[in-house]
Scaffold this active site. Sequence first.
Site, PDB file in Angstrom:
ATOM      1  CB  VAL A  15      -0.960  -0.003   1.210  1.00 52.92           C
ATOM      2  CG1 VAL A  15      -1.749   1.294   1.286  1.00 52.92           C
ATOM      3  CG2 VAL A  15      -1.897  -1.202   1.133  1.00 52.92           C
ATOM      4  N   GLY A  16       1.989   1.217   0.729  1.00 53.91           N
ATOM      5  CA  GLY A  16       2.847   2.385   0.784  1.00 53.91           C
ATOM      6  C   GLY A  16       4.156   2.098   1.477  1.00 53.91           C
ATOM      7  NE  ARG A  17       8.109  -0.924  -0.997  1.00 55.48           N
ATOM      8  CZ  ARG A  17       8.289  -2.082  -0.366  1.00 55.48           C
ATOM      9  NH1 ARG A  17       8.777  -2.097   0.862  1.00 55.48           N
ATOM     10  NH2 ARG A  17       8.015  -3.221  -0.975  1.00 55.48           N
ATOM     11  N   GLY A  18       7.576   4.287   3.458  1.00 52.44           N
ATOM     12  CA  GLY A  18       8.038   5.550   3.998  1.00 52.44           C
ATOM     13  C   GLY A  18       9.311   5.352   4.789  1.00 52.44           C
ATOM     14  CG  PHE A  20       9.026   6.525  10.487  1.00 55.19           C
ATOM     15  CD1 PHE A  20       9.977   6.629  11.487  1.00 55.19           C
ATOM     16  CD2 PHE A  20       8.553   7.684   9.900  1.00 55.19           C
ATOM     17  CE1 PHE A  20      10.441   7.864  11.910  1.00 55.19           C
ATOM     18  CE2 PHE A  20       9.004   8.921  10.313  1.00 55.19           C
ATOM     19  CZ  PHE A  20       9.952   9.014  11.317  1.00 55.19           C
ATOM     20  N   GLY A  21       8.980   2.645   7.545  1.00 57.48           N
ATOM     21  CA  GLY A  21       8.570   1.268   7.278  1.00 57.48           C
ATOM     22  C   GLY A  21       7.685   1.175   6.062  1.00 57.48           C
ATOM     23  CG  ASP A 133       1.266  13.307  11.294  1.00 54.65           C
ATOM     24  OD1 ASP A 133       1.231  14.477  10.847  1.00 54.65           O
ATOM     25  OD2 ASP A 133       1.683  12.336  10.630  1.00 54.65           O
TER      26      ASP A 133
END
Length: 657
Positions: A15-18, A20-21, A133
């Site tokens: 779904v996503g990467r950033g 922090f993981g 956040d």
Amino acid sequence: MMENIGDKFEHIRVVGRGAFGSVHLCRRLSDGKQVIIKQIPVEQMTREEKQQSLSEAKVHSKLDHPNIIAYYDHFLGEKSIVIVMEYAAGGTLYDYLQQRHGAFLQEEEVLNFFIQIVMALDHVHSRKVLHRDLKSQNILLNERKDTLKIGDFGISKVLDSKTKASSVVGTPCYISPELCEGKHYNQKSDIWALGCVLYELLTLKRPFEATNLPALVLKIMHGSFAPIADHYSSELRQMLLSMLHRDPQKRPTIRQIIVQPIIFGLMYCLYTDIGTIPCISRSSQRPSFSSPVQLQGFANEHPDSALSVQKDFSAKDGECKTESVAACSAVYYWGGSYSTPHHLPLPSSDTEIVSISLGRTQMAGLTRDGRVVLWKTKEKEDTTGTTQAKISISDSSVFYPVFLEEKAGVHIVQIVCGNLFTLLLTDRGILLSFGSGSNGCLGHGDYNDVSQPKIVEELLGVDVKAVACGSSHVVVLTREHTVYTWGRGQNGRLGLGKSDSFVLPQKVPLLAACEPEQIYCGHDCTFLLTSTKEIYACGSNRHNKLAVDTPSHPHKEEAYMFVPVKTEPFPDVQVKSVGAGASHTAFLSEQGEVFTVGSNQDGRLGTETTETIPNRVIKVEGFGTSKVSQIACGDSFTVALTEIVLSTWHSCSTSGT
């Protein structure tokens, strides 16, 4: 690659990467339910960093609310911390708003979403947790896109009663002024972010954006953002302003937001059936009088005769009684072949009309709750079956009332009608217009017709106090005593020093001593009434109807600038209000006396005779001991309202009133 998580889940996609993981969509094998698995790498982490990374799972596990992404499980693998949570198939709120391509949400939709976020944040704060956040990218929707869920508690912090956070965290566009200054902060920073999200719901844009961080911080510190469209209610806009107050002490708590009437009243309805709430928009010859006479004819059409039937279910044995109940208001018209008042229908018996306005073809009323009623004519067919659009006013049955289609939350406080155009003033000082644009009177910068009320954008940011109009010009007064005019400029009626016409509002130059408090318009002239009860006038002075002729200038035809009215008995008489006709004017004093000036054709000045008295202001007699409270003029007649009766004097040749 995703770390082996055993035989419990089937991987579907990333779904996503950033930083922090990574986030993965998976299927739980035990029940086939889709879930989100978040992996936080820990290979390079120290023991302390690992414990800190587990804080997201610990914080999330404390929360259980229908508007918060559900926490299912977490565990520590060889290379990562794994957190299992609910999957929201509708995407993020940010994406949802961007996909609207500029189409604003209706207020009901905004409140539907906002209340869900508020209740979720209340749950978070009640657990002594700061989200830190909160943003539209971290608010997710279900598949039907009618239920919101707050997610991503990655940088949340649990507070004890004495703790105030100090680390600078959060998305820059949503950080509060105290965070920008590096000060300690608490739940009020989440309230600031909540205000930013509400602003997005109202405008589809973030309140604070800039090309670089210093510029963004400057905007946040100044609290400068574009205003909200006036079609949202004043209560909602005021609540937004309180949430985006630069001083955190002056921002409301989440509980103070909940108890706001606009929130609390809808909260119960929302939570009785969350996720399934639909959003519903709100959708012959007549006698001539040269002196005042009492207006007759209302006895046959008294308001008490305008009745509605109301059922009474308190009767015994299940019987239903009916009784007649008087309507809140009654509106009458006369003219054409009618020499006495006739009753106009209302939308319902509880419609309370507080003011009316007439144009060339328009009849409009304003209700106490700020809605506009229009009386339209029915189309009827002749014997050949052809529809006839033009119907004689003599047929009272052809009129039917309709509410003007309104924007959610708009409360109208004044309505004025000109020649085929109408202007509306809201309680927030916003001006709207619709109708014919033939003379540029709509103020939109062109001559185009507009079928529904449209904001006069040139006056956005100006707090309009009152609006008035003639047949083809408009005058606006602000709370700062500034005057704007536009429309047809012939005869100097705009007070701009020339006869040019304008399609946009123009600021009027005034004498330093002129501080307007009220404005009035005639067909081709304009009057200002100051705080000291003095009168200034401009426009056509035909028959000295402006009362500005002096011995040195006895026949002044036009005044292109606002000039003081000094013809005796002015300025010694303190004026309360002004009524302007086509060729005469009436002035009402603070003592309830009436003065008239101009053409006396057909006795419209209210004197014993119909002879014109050049350049003189006449005091009208004939009211006895009654004190006049209101005055108005038509093209060739005058009406005065006293404490007891309604009087009128007018021309027998006039076709109607």
